[in-house]
Design a protein around this motif. Structure first.
Motif, PDB file in Angstrom:
ATOM      1  N   LEU A  39      10.970 -34.367 -15.359  1.00 22.42           N
ATOM      2  CA  LEU A  39      11.735 -35.104 -16.356  1.00 22.42           C
ATOM      3  C   LEU A  39      13.181 -34.602 -16.397  1.00 22.42           C
ATOM      4  N   LEU A  40      13.358 -33.287 -16.341  1.00 24.81           N
ATOM      5  CA  LEU A  40      14.708 -32.730 -16.308  1.00 24.81           C
ATOM      6  C   LEU A  40      15.424 -33.159 -15.037  1.00 24.81           C
ATOM      7  N   LEU A  41      14.749 -33.100 -13.914  1.00 27.52           N
ATOM      8  CA  LEU A  41      15.335 -33.530 -12.639  1.00 27.52           C
ATOM      9  C   LEU A  41      15.799 -34.982 -12.740  1.00 27.52           C
ATOM     10  N   SER A  42      14.962 -35.841 -13.265  1.00 27.74           N
ATOM     11  CA  SER A  42      15.294 -37.253 -13.402  1.00 27.74           C
ATOM     12  C   SER A  42      16.490 -37.461 -14.330  1.00 27.74           C
ATOM     13  N   ALA A  43      16.518 -36.745 -15.452  1.00 25.08           N
ATOM     14  CA  ALA A  43      17.625 -36.874 -16.408  1.00 25.08           C
ATOM     15  C   ALA A  43      18.941 -36.416 -15.782  1.00 25.08           C
ATOM     16  N   LEU A  44      18.909 -35.314 -15.059  1.00 29.72           N
ATOM     17  CA  LEU A  44      20.121 -34.826 -14.402  1.00 29.72           C
ATOM     18  C   LEU A  44      20.598 -35.800 -13.323  1.00 29.72           C
ATOM     19  N   HIS A  64      26.112 -34.189  -3.911  1.00 31.80           N
ATOM     20  CA  HIS A  64      25.897 -33.524  -5.200  1.00 31.80           C
ATOM     21  C   HIS A  64      24.453 -33.726  -5.665  1.00 31.80           C
ATOM     22  N   LEU A  65      23.955 -34.933  -5.549  1.00 35.55           N
ATOM     23  CA  LEU A  65      22.572 -35.225  -5.930  1.00 35.55           C
ATOM     24  C   LEU A  65      21.583 -34.474  -5.041  1.00 35.55           C
ATOM     25  N   SER A  66      21.886 -34.361  -3.761  1.00 35.80           N
ATOM     26  CA  SER A  66      20.954 -33.689  -2.842  1.00 35.80           C
ATOM     27  C   SER A  66      20.872 -32.186  -3.119  1.00 35.80           C
ATOM     28  N   ARG A  67      21.911 -31.605  -3.727  1.00 40.04           N
ATOM     29  CA  ARG A  67      21.893 -30.173  -4.062  1.00 40.04           C
ATOM     30  C   ARG A  67      21.102 -29.873  -5.335  1.00 40.04           C
ATOM     31  N   LEU A  68      20.819 -30.890  -6.124  1.00 34.76           N
ATOM     32  CA  LEU A  68      20.205 -30.676  -7.432  1.00 34.76           C
ATOM     33  C   LEU A  68      18.857 -29.972  -7.353  1.00 34.76           C
ATOM     34  N   LYS A  69      17.981 -30.399  -6.488  1.00 31.08           N
ATOM     35  CA  LYS A  69      16.645 -29.785  -6.380  1.00 31.08           C
ATOM     36  C   LYS A  69      16.773 -28.297  -6.035  1.00 31.08           C
ATOM     37  N   GLY A  76      15.798 -17.559 -12.367  1.00 29.36           N
ATOM     38  CA  GLY A  76      16.528 -16.853 -13.416  1.00 29.36           C
ATOM     39  C   GLY A  76      17.980 -17.206 -13.612  1.00 29.36           C
ATOM     40  N   SER A  77      18.775 -16.158 -13.812  1.00 29.15           N
ATOM     41  CA  SER A  77      20.186 -16.351 -14.137  1.00 29.15           C
ATOM     42  C   SER A  77      20.951 -17.029 -13.005  1.00 29.15           C
ATOM     43  N   GLN A  78      20.537 -16.812 -11.778  1.00 29.82           N
ATOM     44  CA  GLN A  78      21.193 -17.488 -10.654  1.00 29.82           C
ATOM     45  C   GLN A  78      21.080 -19.006 -10.818  1.00 29.82           C
ATOM     46  N   GLY A  79      19.914 -19.473 -11.246  1.00 33.84           N
ATOM     47  CA  GLY A  79      19.704 -20.893 -11.477  1.00 33.84           C
ATOM     48  C   GLY A  79      20.563 -21.431 -12.607  1.00 33.84           C
ATOM     49  N   ILE A  80      20.718 -20.639 -13.660  1.00 31.72           N
ATOM     50  CA  ILE A  80      21.538 -21.067 -14.796  1.00 31.72           C
ATOM     51  C   ILE A  80      22.996 -21.203 -14.371  1.00 31.72           C
ATOM     52  N   TYR A  81      23.494 -20.211 -13.644  1.00 28.27           N
ATOM     53  CA  TYR A  81      24.888 -20.284 -13.183  1.00 28.27           C
ATOM     54  C   TYR A  81      25.093 -21.447 -12.209  1.00 28.27           C
ATOM     55  N   SER A  82      24.125 -21.687 -11.350  1.00 29.18           N
ATOM     56  CA  SER A  82      24.232 -22.804 -10.403  1.00 29.18           C
ATOM     57  C   SER A  82      24.217 -24.140 -11.140  1.00 29.18           C
ATOM     58  N   LEU A  83      23.341 -24.270 -12.141  1.00 30.58           N
ATOM     59  CA  LEU A  83      23.284 -25.505 -12.919  1.00 30.58           C
ATOM     60  C   LEU A  83      24.595 -25.705 -13.680  1.00 30.58           C
ATOM     61  N   SER A  84      25.135 -24.634 -14.230  1.00 32.31           N
ATOM     62  CA  SER A  84      26.408 -24.726 -14.941  1.00 32.31           C
ATOM     63  C   SER A  84      27.508 -25.243 -14.016  1.00 32.31           C
ATOM     64  N   SER A  85      27.579 -24.715 -12.821  1.00 37.66           N
ATOM     65  CA  SER A  85      28.571 -25.158 -11.842  1.00 37.66           C
ATOM     66  C   SER A  85      28.331 -26.611 -11.440  1.00 37.66           C
ATOM     67  N   TRP A  86      27.076 -26.969 -11.253  1.00 35.54           N
ATOM     68  CA  TRP A  86      26.711 -28.341 -10.866  1.00 35.54           C
ATOM     69  C   TRP A  86      27.160 -29.323 -11.948  1.00 35.54           C
ATOM     70  N   LEU A  92      30.880 -31.778 -17.405  1.00 34.05           N
ATOM     71  CA  LEU A  92      30.070 -31.260 -18.513  1.00 34.05           C
ATOM     72  C   LEU A  92      30.026 -29.737 -18.440  1.00 34.05           C
ATOM     73  N   THR A  93      29.792 -29.104 -19.584  1.00 34.71           N
ATOM     74  CA  THR A  93      29.710 -27.655 -19.660  1.00 34.71           C
ATOM     75  C   THR A  93      28.459 -27.270 -20.435  1.00 34.71           C
ATOM     76  N   LEU A  94      27.727 -26.311 -19.913  1.00 38.56           N
ATOM     77  CA  LEU A  94      26.612 -25.755 -20.683  1.00 38.56           C
ATOM     78  C   LEU A  94      27.194 -24.959 -21.833  1.00 38.56           C
ATOM     79  N   SER A  95      26.573 -25.033 -22.998  1.00 32.85           N
ATOM     80  CA  SER A  95      27.035 -24.231 -24.119  1.00 32.85           C
ATOM     81  C   SER A  95      25.844 -23.812 -24.958  1.00 32.85           C
ATOM     82  N   ILE A  96      26.062 -22.790 -25.723  1.00 32.74           N
ATOM     83  CA  ILE A  96      25.044 -22.263 -26.624  1.00 32.74           C
ATOM     84  C   ILE A  96      25.547 -22.497 -28.048  1.00 32.74           C
ATOM     85  N   ILE A  97      24.684 -23.019 -28.898  1.00 32.42           N
ATOM     86  CA  ILE A  97      25.059 -23.225 -30.292  1.00 32.42           C
ATOM     87  C   ILE A  97      24.056 -22.503 -31.187  1.00 32.42           C
TER      88      ILE A  97
END
Length: 117
Positions: A39-44, A64-69, A76-86, A92-97
């Motif tokens: 579901l997350l993959l589809s939404a992204l 860009h789409l082919s890099r998503l998977k 872990g954190s590597q995935g979060i940083y990669s998603l943020s860059s993507w 868009l920017t990831l943020s914490i509220i």
């Protein structure tokens, strides 16, 4: 003759061209109590199709789409940083509220979602 119904996917992509709508759409997916990775993959992918059309050439968008998977498969954190860059490539920017209300709803959070272009 004009069709009586509109294709939902076309409607969704059109609505997600508004970065605020795209941000809220992703936020809602991430609030799932029983998350499904597909579901997350589809939404992204939906968000990339909507926002990427104006920011990238068709070839760049496809790459860009082919890099998503790969991004989502990183640990872990590597995935979060990669998603943020993507996401940054889409404006868009990831943020914490602060979640001041544990049972916050989409409407209450909609006012705090920031969209950076």
């Amino acid at each position: 003759m004009q069709p009586l119904t509109r294709n939902y996917q076309d409607y969704l992509i059109e609505s997600l061209k508004d970065p605020s709508e795209a941000a809220l759409y992703l936020w809602a997916i991430l609030q799932e109590k029983d998350p499904e990775p597909e579901l997350l993959l589809s939404a992204l992918q939906d968000v990339a199709m909507a926002l990427g059309q104006e920011k990238m050439s068709p070839e760049q968008l496809q790459e860009h789409l082919s890099r998503l998977k790969t991004v989502l498969d990183q640990p872990g954190s590597q995935g979060i940083y990669s998603l943020s860059s993507w996401l940054q490539s889409l404006g868009l920017t990831l943020s914490i509220i602060v979640n001041s209300e544990p049972n916050s709803t989409l409407e209450s959070v909609a006012e705090t979602v920031e969209v950076k272009l």
